[in-house]
Write a protein that holds these residues in place. Structure first.
Motif, PDB file in Angstrom:
ATOM      1  N   TYR A 313       0.829  -1.208   0.000  1.00 50.57           N
ATOM      2  CA  TYR A 313       0.000   0.000   0.000  1.00 50.57           C
ATOM      3  C   TYR A 313       0.863   1.258   0.000  1.00 50.57           C
ATOM      4  O   TYR A 313       0.602   2.220  -0.729  1.00 50.57           O
ATOM      5  N   GLN A 314       1.879   1.245   0.842  1.00 50.65           N
ATOM      6  CA  GLN A 314       2.750   2.405   0.935  1.00 50.65           C
ATOM      7  C   GLN A 314       3.453   2.678  -0.396  1.00 50.65           C
ATOM      8  O   GLN A 314       3.554   3.831  -0.833  1.00 50.65           O
ATOM      9  N   ALA A 315       3.933   1.625  -1.028  1.00 51.75           N
ATOM     10  CA  ALA A 315       4.575   1.796  -2.336  1.00 51.75           C
ATOM     11  C   ALA A 315       3.583   2.305  -3.369  1.00 51.75           C
ATOM     12  O   ALA A 315       3.903   3.150  -4.210  1.00 51.75           O
ATOM     13  N   GLY A 316       2.330   1.791  -3.299  1.00 52.14           N
ATOM     14  CA  GLY A 316       1.314   2.254  -4.240  1.00 52.14           C
ATOM     15  C   GLY A 316       0.963   3.716  -4.026  1.00 52.14           C
ATOM     16  O   GLY A 316       0.787   4.472  -5.000  1.00 52.14           O
ATOM     17  N   VAL A 317       0.871   4.125  -2.767  1.00 48.66           N
ATOM     18  CA  VAL A 317       0.561   5.539  -2.482  1.00 48.66           C
ATOM     19  C   VAL A 317       1.687   6.437  -2.976  1.00 48.66           C
ATOM     20  O   VAL A 317       1.444   7.505  -3.561  1.00 48.66           O
ATOM     21  N   ALA A 318       2.921   6.005  -2.757  1.00 48.79           N
ATOM     22  CA  ALA A 318       4.059   6.807  -3.226  1.00 48.79           C
ATOM     23  C   ALA A 318       4.058   6.925  -4.752  1.00 48.79           C
ATOM     24  O   ALA A 318       4.292   8.005  -5.309  1.00 48.79           O
ATOM     25  N   ALA A 319       3.774   5.822  -5.419  1.00 45.77           N
ATOM     26  CA  ALA A 319       3.737   5.856  -6.885  1.00 45.77           C
ATOM     27  C   ALA A 319       2.589   6.726  -7.390  1.00 45.77           C
ATOM     28  O   ALA A 319       2.729   7.488  -8.352  1.00 45.77           O
ATOM     29  N   LEU A 320       1.423   6.632  -6.719  1.00 37.69           N
ATOM     30  CA  LEU A 320       0.280   7.442  -7.129  1.00 37.69           C
ATOM     31  C   LEU A 320       0.540   8.928  -6.883  1.00 37.69           C
ATOM     32  O   LEU A 320       0.191   9.776  -7.713  1.00 37.69           O
ATOM     33  N   ARG A 321       1.165   9.224  -5.754  1.00 33.24           N
ATOM     34  CA  ARG A 321       1.488  10.625  -5.474  1.00 33.24           C
ATOM     35  C   ARG A 321       2.468  11.174  -6.511  1.00 33.24           C
ATOM     36  O   ARG A 321       2.345  12.324  -6.952  1.00 33.24           O
ATOM     37  N   LEU A 322       3.416  10.352  -6.911  1.00 28.63           N
ATOM     38  CA  LEU A 322       4.379  10.798  -7.911  1.00 28.63           C
ATOM     39  C   LEU A 322       3.717  10.974  -9.273  1.00 28.63           C
ATOM     40  O   LEU A 322       4.024  11.926  -9.999  1.00 28.63           O
ATOM     41  N   SER A 323       2.794  10.091  -9.621  1.00 31.20           N
ATOM     42  CA  SER A 323       2.123  10.206 -10.918  1.00 31.20           C
ATOM     43  C   SER A 323       1.162  11.386 -10.968  1.00 31.20           C
ATOM     44  O   SER A 323       0.899  11.941 -12.045  1.00 31.20           O
ATOM     45  N   LEU A 324       0.608  11.799  -9.805  1.00 29.11           N
ATOM     46  CA  LEU A 324      -0.327  12.935  -9.754  1.00 29.11           C
ATOM     47  C   LEU A 324       0.364  14.218  -9.309  1.00 29.11           C
ATOM     48  O   LEU A 324      -0.302  15.149  -8.847  1.00 29.11           O
ATOM     49  N   LYS A 325       1.667  14.247  -9.462  1.00 28.94           N
ATOM     50  CA  LYS A 325       2.417  15.403  -8.980  1.00 28.94           C
ATOM     51  C   LYS A 325       1.988  16.691  -9.680  1.00 28.94           C
ATOM     52  O   LYS A 325       1.837  17.732  -9.048  1.00 28.94           O
ATOM     53  N   ASP A 326       1.799  16.684 -10.994  1.00 28.17           N
ATOM     54  CA  ASP A 326       1.452  17.878 -11.773  1.00 28.17           C
ATOM     55  C   ASP A 326      -0.034  17.950 -12.100  1.00 28.17           C
ATOM     56  O   ASP A 326      -0.441  18.719 -12.980  1.00 28.17           O
TER      57      ASP A 326
END
Length: 446
Positions: A313-326
């Motif tokens: 979950y933590q890895a998924g949240v980090a990846a999602l946050r990075l993909s929604l950065k802009d």
């Protein structure tokens, strides 16, 4: 170590002439005859590797090789040179050097078992000397890698695969079919430790081995959690064995009471039944403790699963946050408004194009209707003024025409010219000058 008669030997082993050449000593200079030197070296190198593989061992020494390859009370004279050449090529390594290359605490508990000697005799001394100690042990690096892979495969397919830590004694029993002796198992474990697949350590004087678990590239260090789980698993195993033993003892007391009762020894039979009750009570108590330990192990396994899920979950949240950065809500609304505006513009353009095509179609429809109306009007209404009507009767003459004259016509030239002049005037509508006949022009000149 097995003798030559117990090994699978090449066919040329029975050729005395060939074997006399093979058993002779190597010349000091290889350049004297390189082909003979290389053929003998390849022969003995392959034979050393074959003999170790057949025995299931990865360790050799010169004394055992001389005994194994003895033929007709003769030993090969060139084996020391073979050992030196294999060392230069990196095919073998001293046992002490191999153990010292592992950066771990292995040597601290394996000194007595592996007979690792002080590293005073360096490898460079071996390569530069013609004398190889008879009892010095060497590890065949290719074979030890194969044996390490076999040990790891046996563990992964065994009942201990769910346990990250296994006792050394259990591993010895597990790998007894693939490792000829304990030294071979130790060398395989050393290789696995060099490959970061196992860690060998001591716990309360007991040797334990921790294996790399599925999904891990390398084994993690032994921690308190691993030790706690190992102790619980050991307790589970011991309690299970005791419960099984008490169950067998209870059954034995029951059968003994039945036998005594048949012999009419009632008092002794009652004592056996009382003993059976005590044994069953102890077994029930131990079984309750066993169930408690199993419950704790199940909870630990569940917690490890939960931890793995949380990490995912933590890895998924980090990846999602990075993909929604802009990506922002305002930017999304702006993009939607722009898309809607463009769609509206496209609809207007399509409507305009469609309306132009409809007007042209209406004009064509009006022209078609007018053409049909013209076709339906009477013929007299559409005839232009001043033009004669189209005759409807036959164009043939109503009365017979006179026959053409067959005789000579008494008509003068003046009459013909006057008739021609009238015809010309009636055709063109303009007066024409009177032409003078050639005969009159001739008379005028005369």
């Amino acid at each position: 170590m097995s003798t030559a008669s117990e090994m699978s030997l090449p066919s040329e082993w029975e050729d005395d002439e060939r074997m006399n050449f093979m058993f002779s000593e190597f010349k000091e200079n290889r350049d004297v005859n390189t082909s003979d030197w290389d053929s003998r070296m390849d022969f003995w190198t392959a034979l050393v590797v074959r003999s170790c593989r057949q025995r299931g061992s990865v360790i050799v020494n010169l004394q055992e090789l001389n005994k194994s390859f003895q033929r007709k009370e003769k030993t090969p004279l060139g084996l020391p040179t073979v050992i030196q050449s294999m060392a230069r090529c990196g095919k073998i390594q001293r046992e002490s050097e191999f153990a010292a290359s592992v950066d771990c605490g292995w040597v601290s508990w394996s000194v007595g078992m592996l007979l690792v000697k002080p590293l005073k005799w360096t490898f460079s001394t071996l390569l530069g000397s013609n004398r190889v100690p008879l009892e010095e042990s060497f590890v065949l690096l290719g074979l030890v890698k194969e044996k390490a892979a076999e040990v790891l495969k046996v563990y992964q397919s065994s009942e201990f695969s769910s346990c990250s830590i296994v006792s050394y004694q259990e591993l010895c029993a597990l790998s007894s079919d693939i490792c000829a002796d304990e030294s071979t198992l130790c060398m395989a474990l050393l290789q696995l430790q060099k490959d970061k697949q196992v860690i060998v350590s001591l716990h309360e004087g007991e040797k334990i081995v921790k294996f790399c678990q599925p999904g891990q590239e390398r084994v993690s260090p032994v921690c308190d959690i691993d030790i706690g789980i190992y102790q619980l698993q050991r307790s589970e195993k011991l309690l299970g064995e005791r419960v099984q033993k008490l169950s067998l003892e209870a059954d034995r007391c029951k059968e003994e009471a039945r036998t005594l009762l048949r012999e009419e020894k009632k008092s002794q039979a009652l004592r056996c039944l009382r003993s059976r009750k005590r044994v069953e009570k102890r077994a029930d108590s131990l079984f309750a403790k066993l169930e408690t330990i199993r419950g704790i192990l199940d909870r630990i396994a569940q917690s490890q699963t939960d931890k793995m899920v949380m990490q995912a979950y933590q890895a998924g949240v980090a990846a999602l946050r990075l993909s929604l950065k802009d990506v922002t809500v305002e930017r999304a609304e702006s993009l939607v408004d722009q898309i809607q505006e463009l769609c509206d513009t496209q609809d207007e353009v399509n409507q305009t194009i469609s309306s132009g095509v409809t007007a042209a179609d209406e004009d064509m429809d009006e022209l078609e209707k007018e053409l049909e109306a013209l076709l339906d009007e009477p013929e007299a209404a559409v005839r232009p003024s001043g033009l004669p009507a189209v005759p409807t009767t036959s164009l043939g003459p109503s009365s017979p025409l006179p026959d053409a004259p067959r005789g000579h016509l008494n008509v003068s030239a003046d009459v013909l010219e006057e008739e021609l002049s009238r015809l010309t005037l009636s055709e063109t509508g303009f007066p024409r000058r009177k032409a003078t006949s050639p005969d009159k022009r001739l008379e005028a000149t005369q």
